[in-house]
Design a protein around this motif. Structure first.
Motif, PDB file in Angstrom:
ATOM      1  N   PHE A  82       0.832  -1.202   0.000  1.00 13.69           N
ATOM      2  CA  PHE A  82       0.000   0.000   0.000  1.00 13.69           C
ATOM      3  C   PHE A  82       0.865   1.250   0.000  1.00 13.69           C
ATOM      4  CE2 PHE A  82      -3.808  -2.212   2.093  1.00 13.69           C
ATOM      5  CZ  PHE A  82      -4.518  -2.244   0.909  1.00 13.69           C
ATOM      6  N   LYS A  83       1.926   1.238   0.820  1.00  7.73           N
ATOM      7  CA  LYS A  83       2.799   2.407   0.887  1.00  7.73           C
ATOM      8  C   LYS A  83       3.416   2.700  -0.472  1.00  7.73           C
ATOM      9  CE  LYS A  83       5.131   1.240   4.721  1.00  7.73           C
ATOM     10  NZ  LYS A  83       6.147   1.332   5.785  1.00  7.73           N
ATOM     11  N   GLU A  84       3.792   1.649  -1.204  1.00 10.97           N
ATOM     12  CA  GLU A  84       4.365   1.837  -2.536  1.00 10.97           C
ATOM     13  C   GLU A  84       3.336   2.398  -3.504  1.00 10.97           C
ATOM     14  OE1 GLU A  84       6.007  -1.869  -3.891  1.00 10.97           O
ATOM     15  OE2 GLU A  84       7.176  -2.132  -2.056  1.00 10.97           O
ATOM     16  N   VAL A  85       2.127   1.845  -3.458  1.00 10.76           N
ATOM     17  CA  VAL A  85       1.072   2.257  -4.385  1.00 10.76           C
ATOM     18  C   VAL A  85       0.594   3.667  -4.082  1.00 10.76           C
ATOM     19  CG1 VAL A  85      -1.300   1.779  -5.109  1.00 10.76           C
ATOM     20  CG2 VAL A  85       0.310  -0.096  -4.836  1.00 10.76           C
ATOM     21  N   VAL A  86       0.383   3.935  -2.808  1.00  4.78           N
ATOM     22  CA  VAL A  86      -0.179   5.225  -2.411  1.00  4.78           C
ATOM     23  C   VAL A  86       0.852   6.331  -2.576  1.00  4.78           C
ATOM     24  CG1 VAL A  86      -1.117   6.542  -0.477  1.00  4.78           C
ATOM     25  CG2 VAL A  86      -1.880   4.215  -0.876  1.00  4.78           C
ATOM     26  N   GLY A  87       2.057   6.122  -2.055  1.00  2.00           N
ATOM     27  CA  GLY A  87       3.122   7.113  -2.173  1.00  2.00           C
ATOM     28  C   GLY A  87       2.661   8.497  -1.797  1.00  2.00           C
ATOM     29  N   GLU A  88       2.956   9.448  -2.625  1.00  3.36           N
ATOM     30  CA  GLU A  88       2.596  10.841  -2.377  1.00  3.36           C
ATOM     31  C   GLU A  88       1.278  11.213  -3.055  1.00  3.36           C
ATOM     32  OE1 GLU A  88       4.714  13.660  -1.153  1.00  3.36           O
ATOM     33  OE2 GLU A  88       6.037  12.236  -0.166  1.00  3.36           O
ATOM     34  N   ASN A  89       0.595  10.247  -3.676  1.00  5.42           N
ATOM     35  CA  ASN A  89      -0.648  10.525  -4.382  1.00  5.42           C
ATOM     36  C   ASN A  89      -1.778  10.714  -3.370  1.00  5.42           C
ATOM     37  OD1 ASN A  89      -3.175  10.188  -5.730  1.00  5.42           O
ATOM     38  ND2 ASN A  89      -2.107   9.246  -7.438  1.00  5.42           N
ATOM     39  N   ASP A  90      -2.202  11.961  -3.176  1.00  4.63           N
ATOM     40  CA  ASP A  90      -3.221  12.275  -2.177  1.00  4.63           C
ATOM     41  C   ASP A  90      -4.552  11.606  -2.468  1.00  4.63           C
ATOM     42  OD1 ASP A  90      -1.585  13.768  -0.556  1.00  4.63           O
ATOM     43  OD2 ASP A  90      -2.079  15.662  -1.519  1.00  4.63           O
ATOM     44  N   SER A  91      -4.893  11.442  -3.731  1.00  5.94           N
ATOM     45  CA  SER A  91      -6.162  10.807  -4.087  1.00  5.94           C
ATOM     46  C   SER A  91      -6.180   9.348  -3.653  1.00  5.94           C
ATOM     47  CB  SER A  91      -6.393  10.919  -5.597  1.00  5.94           C
ATOM     48  OG  SER A  91      -7.562  10.229  -5.961  1.00  5.94           O
ATOM     49  N   ASN A  92      -5.109   8.612  -3.979  1.00  6.08           N
ATOM     50  CA  ASN A  92      -5.003   7.209  -3.560  1.00  6.08           C
ATOM     51  C   ASN A  92      -4.999   7.093  -2.044  1.00  6.08           C
ATOM     52  OD1 ASN A  92      -4.850   6.330  -6.189  1.00  6.08           O
ATOM     53  ND2 ASN A  92      -2.646   6.024  -6.169  1.00  6.08           N
ATOM     54  N   ARG A  93      -4.305   8.005  -1.405  1.00  7.97           N
ATOM     55  CA  ARG A  93      -4.197   7.983   0.052  1.00  7.97           C
ATOM     56  C   ARG A  93      -5.556   8.188   0.697  1.00  7.97           C
ATOM     57  NH1 ARG A  93      -3.284  11.534   3.785  1.00  7.97           N
ATOM     58  NH2 ARG A  93      -2.022  11.016   5.558  1.00  7.97           N
ATOM     59  N   ARG A  94      -6.291   9.181   0.219  1.00 11.33           N
ATOM     60  CA  ARG A  94      -7.636   9.455   0.770  1.00 11.33           C
ATOM     61  C   ARG A  94      -8.561   8.267   0.549  1.00 11.33           C
ATOM     62  NH1 ARG A  94      -6.643  14.542  -1.377  1.00 11.33           N
ATOM     63  NH2 ARG A  94      -7.877  14.061  -3.207  1.00 11.33           N
ATOM     64  N   THR A  95      -8.474   7.663  -0.625  1.00 10.28           N
ATOM     65  CA  THR A  95      -9.312   6.491  -0.923  1.00 10.28           C
ATOM     66  C   THR A  95      -8.996   5.354   0.037  1.00 10.28           C
ATOM     67  OG1 THR A  95      -9.434   7.112  -3.251  1.00 10.28           O
ATOM     68  CG2 THR A  95      -9.955   4.825  -2.702  1.00 10.28           C
ATOM     69  N   LEU A  96      -7.723   5.093   0.248  1.00  8.38           N
ATOM     70  CA  LEU A  96      -7.327   4.030   1.171  1.00  8.38           C
ATOM     71  C   LEU A  96      -7.821   4.330   2.588  1.00  8.38           C
ATOM     72  CD1 LEU A  96      -5.863   1.431   1.849  1.00  8.38           C
ATOM     73  CD2 LEU A  96      -3.750   2.757   2.019  1.00  8.38           C
ATOM     74  N   LEU A  97      -7.689   5.564   3.028  1.00  7.90           N
ATOM     75  CA  LEU A  97      -8.162   5.935   4.367  1.00  7.90           C
ATOM     76  C   LEU A  97      -9.676   5.749   4.488  1.00  7.90           C
ATOM     77  CD1 LEU A  97      -5.991   9.094   5.042  1.00  7.90           C
ATOM     78  CD2 LEU A  97      -5.813   6.879   6.171  1.00  7.90           C
TER      79      LEU A  97
END
Length: 118
Positions: A82-97
């Motif tokens: 997940f850390k690799e996929v999400v990285g600095e991409n705020d959209s992916n990060r928000r979706t995961l959260l």
């Protein structure tokens, strides 16, 4: 020490000092001083840093060595991916959260329903 905990939390998020400045609004120079325990942040600054790091103020102030870590190897492996996929991409990060929040909410609802039916 507070500085060590702050630095550890920043690095766990994969943030540079500059990135934490961008997210928190606190000068990277000042964050560096906090991490070196040269200065102690005031409560308003602690709140900004905690919000940016998505942790509680207490987790910055208190020794977290007693915090239990996930011992499930499958989960740990997936968290790393997940850390690799999400990285600095705020959209992916928000979706995961949001997904994690929904799962926790569902678990809470299921727990309440189980207690009521008992």
């Amino acid at each position: 020490m507070l500085g060590e905990r702050l630095k550890r939390l920043r690095l766990q998020r994969g943030y540079t000092l500059v990135r934490l400045e961008e997210v928190s609004g606190v000068s990277y120079v000042q964050i560096g001083r906090y991490e070196k325990d040269k200065v102690i942040p005031n409560s308003a600054t602690l709140k900004k840093l905690a919000d940016a790091l998505e942790v509680s103020i207490e987790s910055i102030l208190e020794d977290s060595s007693s915090i239990e870590t996930v011992k499930d190897e499958d989960l740990n492996e997936r968290f790393e991916k997940f850390k690799e996929v999400v990285g600095e991409n705020d959209s992916n990060r928000r979706t995961l959260l949001e997904i994690i929040d929904l799962m926790m909410f569902q678990g809470s609802v299921n727990g309440m329903l189980t207690k009521k039916s008992s």
